[in-house]
Design a protein around this motif. Structure first.
Motif, mmCIF file in Angstrom:
data_model
loop_
_atom_site.group_PDB
_atom_site.id
_atom_site.type_symbol
_atom_site.label_atom_id
_atom_site.label_comp_id
_atom_site.label_asym_id
_atom_site.label_seq_id
_atom_site.Cartn_x
_atom_site.Cartn_y
_atom_site.Cartn_z
ATOM 1 N N ASN A 43 17.325 -1.147 -2.808
ATOM 2 C CA ASN A 43 16.589 -0.800 -4.030
ATOM 3 C C ASN A 43 17.453 -0.816 -5.283
ATOM 4 O O ASN A 43 17.332 0.022 -6.150
ATOM 5 C CB ASN A 43 15.885 0.550 -3.880
ATOM 6 C CG ASN A 43 16.845 1.727 -3.811
ATOM 7 O OD1 ASN A 43 17.942 1.615 -3.266
ATOM 8 N ND2 ASN A 43 16.436 2.868 -4.352
ATOM 9 N N ASP A 66 22.975 0.456 3.761
ATOM 10 C CA ASP A 66 21.770 1.228 3.469
ATOM 11 C C ASP A 66 20.555 0.618 4.162
ATOM 12 O O ASP A 66 20.579 -0.544 4.605
ATOM 13 C CB ASP A 66 21.535 1.297 1.967
ATOM 14 C CG ASP A 66 21.260 -0.076 1.344
ATOM 15 O OD1 ASP A 66 22.033 -1.011 1.624
ATOM 16 O OD2 ASP A 66 20.281 -0.209 0.588
ATOM 17 N N GLU A 94 20.717 8.617 -11.130
ATOM 18 C CA GLU A 94 21.736 7.941 -10.330
ATOM 19 C C GLU A 94 22.729 8.961 -9.783
ATOM 20 O O GLU A 94 22.819 10.082 -10.284
ATOM 21 C CB GLU A 94 22.508 6.923 -11.181
ATOM 22 C CG GLU A 94 21.719 5.696 -11.577
ATOM 23 C CD GLU A 94 22.598 4.667 -12.270
ATOM 24 O OE1 GLU A 94 22.330 3.459 -12.103
ATOM 25 O OE2 GLU A 94 23.561 5.062 -12.978
ATOM 26 N N ASN A 117 10.989 2.686 -5.242
ATOM 27 C CA ASN A 117 11.214 2.798 -6.678
ATOM 28 C C ASN A 117 9.919 3.008 -7.461
ATOM 29 O O ASN A 117 9.946 3.060 -8.689
ATOM 30 C CB ASN A 117 11.979 1.605 -7.257
ATOM 31 C CG ASN A 117 13.431 1.579 -6.809
ATOM 32 O OD1 ASN A 117 13.848 2.327 -5.939
ATOM 33 N ND2 ASN A 117 14.226 0.716 -7.415
ATOM 34 N N SER A 137 19.951 4.613 0.115
ATOM 35 C CA SER A 137 21.010 4.916 -0.849
ATOM 36 C C SER A 137 20.688 6.191 -1.607
ATOM 37 O O SER A 137 19.543 6.420 -2.003
ATOM 38 C CB SER A 137 21.157 3.771 -1.848
ATOM 39 O OG SER A 137 21.782 2.668 -1.258
ATOM 40 N N SER A 152 28.016 6.934 -5.130
ATOM 41 C CA SER A 152 28.015 6.651 -3.702
ATOM 42 C C SER A 152 29.122 5.634 -3.432
ATOM 43 O O SER A 152 30.015 5.456 -4.264
ATOM 44 C CB SER A 152 26.650 6.139 -3.253
ATOM 45 O OG SER A 152 26.577 6.045 -1.849
ATOM 46 N N ALA A 185 26.676 -1.007 -0.260
ATOM 47 C CA ALA A 185 25.724 0.041 -0.614
ATOM 48 C C ALA A 185 24.551 -0.550 -1.380
ATOM 49 O O ALA A 185 24.685 -1.569 -2.060
ATOM 50 C CB ALA A 185 26.413 1.103 -1.492
ATOM 51 N N ASN A 186 23.370 0.075 -1.225
ATOM 52 C CA ASN A 186 22.255 -0.114 -2.150
ATOM 53 C C ASN A 186 21.704 -1.531 -2.261
ATOM 54 O O ASN A 186 21.280 -1.949 -3.329
ATOM 55 C CB ASN A 186 22.660 0.395 -3.546
ATOM 56 C CG ASN A 186 21.506 0.416 -4.534
ATOM 57 O OD1 ASN A 186 21.621 -0.157 -5.622
ATOM 58 N ND2 ASN A 186 20.411 1.019 -4.185
ATOM 59 N N VAL A 231 24.509 4.543 -7.674
ATOM 60 C CA VAL A 231 23.268 4.039 -7.073
ATOM 61 C C VAL A 231 22.068 4.822 -7.594
ATOM 62 O O VAL A 231 22.179 6.005 -7.921
ATOM 63 C CB VAL A 231 23.313 4.117 -5.532
ATOM 64 C CG1 VAL A 231 24.503 3.340 -4.987
ATOM 65 C CG2 VAL A 231 23.353 5.563 -5.040
ATOM 66 N N TYR A 245 22.815 8.496 4.067
ATOM 67 C CA TYR A 245 23.659 7.361 3.691
ATOM 68 C C TYR A 245 25.118 7.789 3.572
ATOM 69 O O TYR A 245 26.022 7.059 4.009
ATOM 70 C CB TYR A 245 23.201 6.709 2.376
ATOM 71 C CG TYR A 245 24.109 5.547 2.038
ATOM 72 C CD1 TYR A 245 23.959 4.325 2.668
ATOM 73 C CD2 TYR A 245 25.182 5.712 1.163
ATOM 74 C CE1 TYR A 245 24.842 3.282 2.430
ATOM 75 C CE2 TYR A 245 26.067 4.676 0.907
ATOM 76 C CZ TYR A 245 25.893 3.464 1.552
ATOM 77 O OH TYR A 245 26.780 2.444 1.329
ATOM 78 N N LYS A 297 23.249 -2.508 -6.302
ATOM 79 C CA LYS A 297 24.381 -2.000 -7.071
ATOM 80 C C LYS A 297 25.697 -2.223 -6.325
ATOM 81 O O LYS A 297 26.740 -2.446 -6.960
ATOM 82 C CB LYS A 297 24.193 -0.515 -7.376
ATOM 83 C CG LYS A 297 23.039 -0.227 -8.342
ATOM 84 C CD LYS A 297 23.290 -0.835 -9.706
ATOM 85 C CE LYS A 297 22.199 -0.486 -10.699
ATOM 86 N NZ LYS A 297 22.212 0.924 -11.111
#
Length: 454
Positions: free
Chosen positions: A326, A280, A254, A117, A57, A257, A322-323, A88, A62, A329
């Motif tokens: 990690n 992702d 952020e 992260n 993401s 996305s 999405a996401n 994201v 992506y 979101k």
């Protein structure tokens, strides 16, 4: 001869039920034949993994994948396709290395991956003595002097006694998620963990970690493969070992996305049935099993309904989240939007366990709904699905539980999944076409039954 009504009625109802089961069995076979002969999921997965590859993401890859998903949903026959805005987190890995000092004074490199992260060393060498602990309990027994200024090495192994590797993953997962904060708040310089893997190879696996709210240290966290972990533990039994870590990974805020959504509008109403995966992946490997497989299987469900001319009563919606890896979101934003738009969702299923042979369907819903689905077990048995007792659901769809949406997850055979999960080994060549398509078969069959009966 005359029969009392009470004797005739059970026979009559039993005949209706038998006839209906026969019709459903025939439709199950039609779905299976269509997918196993004409299915496009395997080719779609090849396209996604070979022409785009891994898709963290926030990355350019992506965003390319979102355009790919729009195209594939349209090709499958969706009458509406759109992108849903999602903010994201952006995490970048950059260059990284981990070395240990040998007796001759030279540095030996170990295969490693920073955890997702994690903050890094800002490109500077961080050198310190390694302190081994087996688990959290051992770590808690260490005096502060043994932690401060050191690199703490947690060698907590996957529990090989668990038949379900997902159970072992859950058991070991706290070390990936939290070890950095445990050690950082006591003055450690970094942590090394044993990868969450069922294999005994030397492949490092990444995955999301997080810092506690009160953790201001935010020390680096890296993973090494099981073989390196065991060798390092053995060496530490007889002598001190120093490590040198250099990494550039960091969070970069952020960005906007998208989750990609496509649907076939219901002929009876617009109540929604969701079939889903997450688009992702981590930034290593090709994201084939995790979760390219779930994405192409979900798109295949929609294609199958269109190809067979199955007129869905309710809106059949494919969600490419999405996401998931990690931040989740995409899943949280989707749930917020269905509340905001006052959309009624009848059911949601996610495929996020790899493209292996389906063995079951996990169910998170009321006892009445679960019992109803379990009553269809004999229909699924010819397709290898026998376990309808598990109770969990995909990470992306879990936020919908708050609104009472019945949830489910496809359960493939788990034995090989965590050998490759979140690693360079998650590549298209590890996917078997028949196994991948059978997952689509089972999801399509389940969606057919839900759409017909709910």
């Amino acid at each position: 001869m005359k029969y009392p009504l009470l004797k005739i009625l059970p026979l009559f109802l039993g005949g209706i039920l038998f006839s209906q089961n026969q019709k459903d069995s025939v439709q199950f076979k039609n779905i299976s034949d269509e997918i196993l002969v004409n299915g496009t999921a395997y080719e779609n997965l090849s396209d996604l993994t070979q022409n785009i590859g891994h898709r963290l993401s926030g990355s350019a890859a992506y965003e390319k994948a979102t355009d790919w998903a729009v195209l594939k949903l349209k090709e499958a026959g969706a009458d509406k396709v759109w992108k849903e805005d999602v903010m994201v987190p952006v995490w970048e890995r950059g260059k990284e290395s981990l070395q240990i000092k040998e007796p001759n004074g030279k540095w030996k490199s170990l295969r490693m991956l920073s955890l997702g992260n994690s903050e890094g060393t800002k490109g500077k060498d961080v050198e310190a003595e390694i302190v081994f602990v087996k688990n959290k309990e051992d770590f808690d027994q260490l005096p502060d002097a043994a932690v401060k200024g050191k690199i703490i090495f947690f060698n907590y192994a996957f529990n090989q006694k668990f038949i379900s590797t997902g159970q072992a993953y859950g058991d070991a997962g706290k070390y990936r998620r939290s070890a950095a904060s445990w050690a950082g708040k006591r003055g450690a310089k970094a942590v090394i963990i044993r990868s969450l893997s069922s294999a005994l190879d030397d492949v490092p696996h990444t995955g999301m970690m997080r810092y506690d709210a009160d953790d201001t240290a935010k020390i680096p966290a890296v993973a090494i493969g099981p073989k390196s972990a065991d060798e390092l533990q053995k060496t530490l039994k007889s002598k001190k070992v120093f490590a040198k870590l250099n990494s550039n990974c960091t969070m970069k805020g952020e960005k906007l996305s998208h989750t990609v959504i496509g649907e076939i509008t219901g002929k009876k109403d617009q109540n929604v049935i969701v079939v889903s995966g997450h688009l992702d992946s981590w930034d290593v490997g090709e994201g084939a099993q995790d979760d390219g497989a779930g994405i192409v299987q979900s798109i295949e469900v929609l294609r199958t309904f269109k190809s067979l001319g199955l007129k869905n009563n309710h809106t059949l919606r494919v969600v490419c989240f999405a996401n998931e890896e990690n931040g989740v979101k995409g899943g949280n934003t989707y749930a917020e939007n269905i509340k905001k738009n006052n959309e009624k969702h009848l059911f949601a299923i996610e495929s996020d366990g790899g493209g292996f042979t389906p063995r079951g369907i996990a169910l998170v819903m009321s006892p009445e709904k679960r019992t109803q689905i379990q009553s269809w077990k004999n229909l699924f048995l010819p397709y290898g699905v026998h376990n309808l007792e598990m109770q969990y659901a995909g990470t992306d769809i879990e936020p919908m539980k708050e609104f009472g949406v019945p949830l489910a997850e496809l359960v493939p055979d788990s034995q090989r999944y965590f050998d490759i999960h979140h690693s360079d080994e998650d590549t298209f060549d590890k996917v078997n076409r028949r196994e991948l398509l059978l997952g689509s078969v089972v999801m399509s069959q389940l969606i057919y039954m839900i759409d017909k009966n709910w």
